[in-house]
Write a protein that holds these residues in place. Structure first.
Motif, PDB file in Angstrom:
ATOM      1  N   ASP A  13       0.817  -1.218   0.000  1.00 21.87           N
ATOM      2  CA  ASP A  13       0.000   0.000   0.000  1.00 21.87           C
ATOM      3  C   ASP A  13       0.856   1.275   0.000  1.00 21.87           C
ATOM      4  O   ASP A  13       0.660   2.175   0.834  1.00 21.87           O
ATOM      5  CB  ASP A  13      -0.899   0.044   1.253  1.00 21.87           C
ATOM      6  N   SER A  28       2.185   0.171   4.264  1.00 27.23           N
ATOM      7  CA  SER A  28       1.812  -0.731   5.352  1.00 27.23           C
ATOM      8  C   SER A  28       3.010  -1.639   5.603  1.00 27.23           C
ATOM      9  O   SER A  28       3.810  -1.892   4.705  1.00 27.23           O
ATOM     10  CB  SER A  28       0.624  -1.606   4.944  1.00 27.23           C
ATOM     11  N   TYR A  44      -4.815  -9.364   7.387  1.00 33.13           N
ATOM     12  CA  TYR A  44      -3.956  -8.165   7.271  1.00 33.13           C
ATOM     13  C   TYR A  44      -3.910  -7.533   8.668  1.00 33.13           C
ATOM     14  O   TYR A  44      -4.662  -6.634   8.998  1.00 33.13           O
ATOM     15  CB  TYR A  44      -4.517  -7.197   6.222  1.00 33.13           C
ATOM     16  N   MET A  46      -1.615  -5.835  10.689  1.00 30.66           N
ATOM     17  CA  MET A  46      -0.361  -5.099  10.841  1.00 30.66           C
ATOM     18  C   MET A  46      -0.356  -4.255  12.123  1.00 30.66           C
ATOM     19  O   MET A  46      -1.387  -3.764  12.565  1.00 30.66           O
ATOM     20  CB  MET A  46      -0.153  -4.187   9.634  1.00 30.66           C
ATOM     21  N   TRP A  81      -3.789  -0.373   8.745  1.00 30.26           N
ATOM     22  CA  TRP A  81      -3.833  -0.601   7.295  1.00 30.26           C
ATOM     23  C   TRP A  81      -3.194   0.572   6.547  1.00 30.26           C
ATOM     24  O   TRP A  81      -2.462   1.368   7.117  1.00 30.26           O
ATOM     25  CB  TRP A  81      -5.275  -0.887   6.866  1.00 30.26           C
ATOM     26  N   ALA A  82      -3.536   0.699   5.277  1.00 28.23           N
ATOM     27  CA  ALA A  82      -2.804   1.581   4.362  1.00 28.23           C
ATOM     28  C   ALA A  82      -2.761   3.051   4.798  1.00 28.23           C
ATOM     29  O   ALA A  82      -3.807   3.704   4.851  1.00 28.23           O
ATOM     30  CB  ALA A  82      -3.456   1.490   2.991  1.00 28.23           C
ATOM     31  N   ILE A 132     -11.490   3.053   5.491  1.00 30.60           N
ATOM     32  CA  ILE A 132     -10.040   2.794   5.409  1.00 30.60           C
ATOM     33  C   ILE A 132      -9.383   3.623   4.301  1.00 30.60           C
ATOM     34  O   ILE A 132     -10.016   4.409   3.625  1.00 30.60           O
ATOM     35  CB  ILE A 132      -9.774   1.300   5.128  1.00 30.60           C
ATOM     36  N   ASP A 133      -8.085   3.381   4.162  1.00 31.70           N
ATOM     37  CA  ASP A 133      -7.283   3.871   3.041  1.00 31.70           C
ATOM     38  C   ASP A 133      -7.332   5.392   2.854  1.00 31.70           C
ATOM     39  O   ASP A 133      -7.711   5.906   1.774  1.00 31.70           O
ATOM     40  CB  ASP A 133      -7.694   3.156   1.738  1.00 31.70           C
ATOM     41  N   GLU A 242     -11.406   0.093  -3.134  1.00 35.98           N
ATOM     42  CA  GLU A 242     -10.550   0.651  -2.073  1.00 35.98           C
ATOM     43  C   GLU A 242      -9.357   1.340  -2.718  1.00 35.98           C
ATOM     44  O   GLU A 242      -9.284   1.467  -3.932  1.00 35.98           O
ATOM     45  CB  GLU A 242     -10.096  -0.459  -1.107  1.00 35.98           C
ATOM     46  N   ALA A 243      -8.409   1.795  -1.870  1.00 34.40           N
ATOM     47  CA  ALA A 243      -7.122   2.339  -2.348  1.00 34.40           C
ATOM     48  C   ALA A 243      -7.264   3.642  -3.145  1.00 34.40           C
ATOM     49  O   ALA A 243      -6.723   3.775  -4.254  1.00 34.40           O
ATOM     50  CB  ALA A 243      -6.365   1.295  -3.177  1.00 34.40           C
ATOM     51  N   THR A 291      -4.763  -8.378  -3.210  1.00 38.07           N
ATOM     52  CA  THR A 291      -4.947  -6.923  -3.175  1.00 38.07           C
ATOM     53  C   THR A 291      -4.056  -6.229  -4.207  1.00 38.07           C
ATOM     54  O   THR A 291      -3.022  -6.757  -4.624  1.00 38.07           O
ATOM     55  CB  THR A 291      -4.588  -6.326  -1.799  1.00 38.07           C
ATOM     56  N   HIS A 293      -2.809  -2.000  -4.739  1.00 39.00           N
ATOM     57  CA  HIS A 293      -2.913  -0.684  -4.071  1.00 39.00           C
ATOM     58  C   HIS A 293      -1.676   0.104  -4.477  1.00 39.00           C
ATOM     59  O   HIS A 293      -0.601  -0.449  -4.600  1.00 39.00           O
ATOM     60  CB  HIS A 293      -2.954  -0.907  -2.556  1.00 39.00           C
ATOM     61  N   HIS A 308       2.231  -2.749  -5.155  1.00 36.07           N
ATOM     62  CA  HIS A 308       2.794  -3.920  -4.468  1.00 36.07           C
ATOM     63  C   HIS A 308       2.362  -5.203  -5.174  1.00 36.07           C
ATOM     64  O   HIS A 308       1.394  -5.210  -5.937  1.00 36.07           O
ATOM     65  CB  HIS A 308       2.403  -3.938  -2.982  1.00 36.07           C
ATOM     66  N   ARG A 320       3.295  -8.746   1.224  1.00 37.47           N
ATOM     67  CA  ARG A 320       3.438  -8.043  -0.036  1.00 37.47           C
ATOM     68  C   ARG A 320       4.734  -7.223  -0.072  1.00 37.47           C
ATOM     69  O   ARG A 320       5.355  -6.987   0.960  1.00 37.47           O
ATOM     70  CB  ARG A 320       2.218  -7.123  -0.219  1.00 37.47           C
TER      71      ARG A 320
HETATM   72  O1  FUB Z   1      -3.204  -3.507   3.620  1.00 36.00           O
HETATM   73  C1  FUB Z   1      -4.497  -3.750   4.079  1.00 36.00           C
HETATM   74  C2  FUB Z   1      -5.502  -3.446   3.025  1.00 36.00           C
HETATM   75  O2  FUB Z   1      -5.242  -4.230   1.865  1.00 36.00           O
HETATM   76  C3  FUB Z   1      -5.471  -2.034   2.500  1.00 36.00           C
HETATM   77  O3  FUB Z   1      -6.035  -1.105   3.371  1.00 36.00           O
HETATM   78  C4  FUB Z   1      -6.189  -2.227   1.222  1.00 36.00           C
HETATM   79  O4  FUB Z   1      -6.113  -1.156   0.341  1.00 36.00           O
HETATM   80  C5  FUB Z   1      -5.536  -3.475   0.695  1.00 36.00           C
HETATM   81  O5  FUB Z   1      -4.326  -3.214   0.040  1.00 36.00           O
END
Ligand code: FUB
Length: 339
Positions: A13, A28, A44, A46, A81-82, A132-133, A242-243, A291, A293, A308, A320
């Protein structure tokens, strides 16, 4: 073939910006987990962010170490996340999504004097923020306004915000509505059916100090070029998933995004940072991994796509690696990957 920018950690991301003549990437930081893959994105998982930088395209990449960890942020329960970053008034701001203590994705902000951090988080998430994002675009040649773009469906929870007594925002037709959170819609649920519109990404103005919203959240219109009407929910090859990313090229605003379950990076263009944007085409075909992004930035006199894939982990979706490829614009302003 492009190689991962770093291979000592997994990164995803990538949000790239040139600050002080240097390229900074805010990715991320993926990590191993035993959480099983599901359509809610629980795998995911993180827990911190690292910032990367480069002096020249293709030059050595510096990992500046941990810039922020989940345990530093009072409102966060899990899943950093991102992220994205922006600068204003001599300070640097890291914007990041995470689940709050009620399991709802929110957008937080953390501040530093340096682009690489470390960043000090605000006590609470940005009031009124959700999903998100985050992608922050400062329109430096048009009043220096800062815009916060957000949104993601399925694991990103955009479809969980349904009509009900709650938060006021502006829908894509410019009408005010109230939305409330319905957790039962988490995961792979989204609108569907003949003539049903896709959910749009969201945008709001940021306050001068970058710590709060200075306008109501507004749903963005992404239009189908053949009808001039909003993209439909069942149009999975083009609808927003998303993204979100915003960049400006020769006065045109380029809104780019992932189509999620069809795995494309797509873009749409318009004459205002608030939209509407008309769908224009694809930037990147599916990569290895679920994914996709990205971000787009000008660096060293050329334009670059940061993205990625999962080549390094041999296809493990949540492990990733960030890469970069040059892009070019044709005379119409269409984006192409440089061969
Ligand atoms: O990295 C977690 C999630 O996966 C991101 O928020 C999305 O955009 C996707 O890449």
């Amino acid at each position: 073939m492009p190689q991962p920018l770093v291979s000592h950690i997994y990164t995803a991301d990538p949000s790239a910006h040139v600050f002080n003549d240097k390229l900074y990437i805010y990715p991320s930081h993926d990590r191993e987990t035993t959480i099983a893959f599901n359509d809610n994105g629980d795998q995911y998982d993180m827990a911190d962010y690292h910032v990367l930088s480069m002096d020249t395209p293709g030059g050595p990449v510096t990992d500046h170490g941990i810039a922020l960890r989940d345990s530093d942020v009072p409102w966060v329960s899990k899943q950093l996340w991102a992220p994205d970053a922006a600068t204003k008034n001599g300070k640097f701001y890291l914007f990041f999504p995470a689940r709050d203590k009620e399991n709802i994705f929110r957008i937080g902000v953390a501040v530093s004097d340096k682009p690489e951090g470390p960043f000090s988080p605000e006590e609470n998430f940005i009031p009124g923020s959700y999903s998100i994002d985050p992608a922050v675009f400062v329109d430096t040649d048009a009043g220096n306004e800062a815009y916060l773009y957000t949104g993601g469906i399925w694991g990103g929870q955009l479809q969980c915000w349904v009509e009900g007594k709650g938060r006021a925002e502006i829908d894509m037709d410019g009408n005010e509505r109230q939305l409330a959170f319905d957790e039962s819609l988490s995961g792979p649920h989204e609108p569907s059916g003949e003539g049903v519109r896709a959910l749009g990404p969201r945008v709001a103005l940021l306050s001068e100090d970058m710590l709060s919203l200075a306008s109501p959240v507004q749903e963005i219109k992404l239009l189908a070029p053949e009808t001039g009407e909003p993209l439909l929910a069942d149009d999975h090859e083009r609808r927003f998933f998303e993204a979100a990313w915003m960049h400006k090229y020769r006065g045109t605003y380029y809104f780019s995004y992932s189509t999620g379950d069809t795995h494309f990076l797509a873009y749409a263009t318009g004459t205002s940072p608030l939209g509407p944007f008309t769908y224009r085409g694809r930037i990147l075909d599916p990569v290895l991994g679920w994914t996709t992004h990205h971000s787009i930035a000008e660096f060293g006199g050329k334009w670059w796509l940061f993205y990625h894939d999962c080549e390094l982990s041999k296809g493990v979706d949540h492990l990733r690696s960030v890469k970069m490829r040059e892009i070019v614009y044709d005379e119409e302003g269409d984006i192409h990957l440089k061969e």
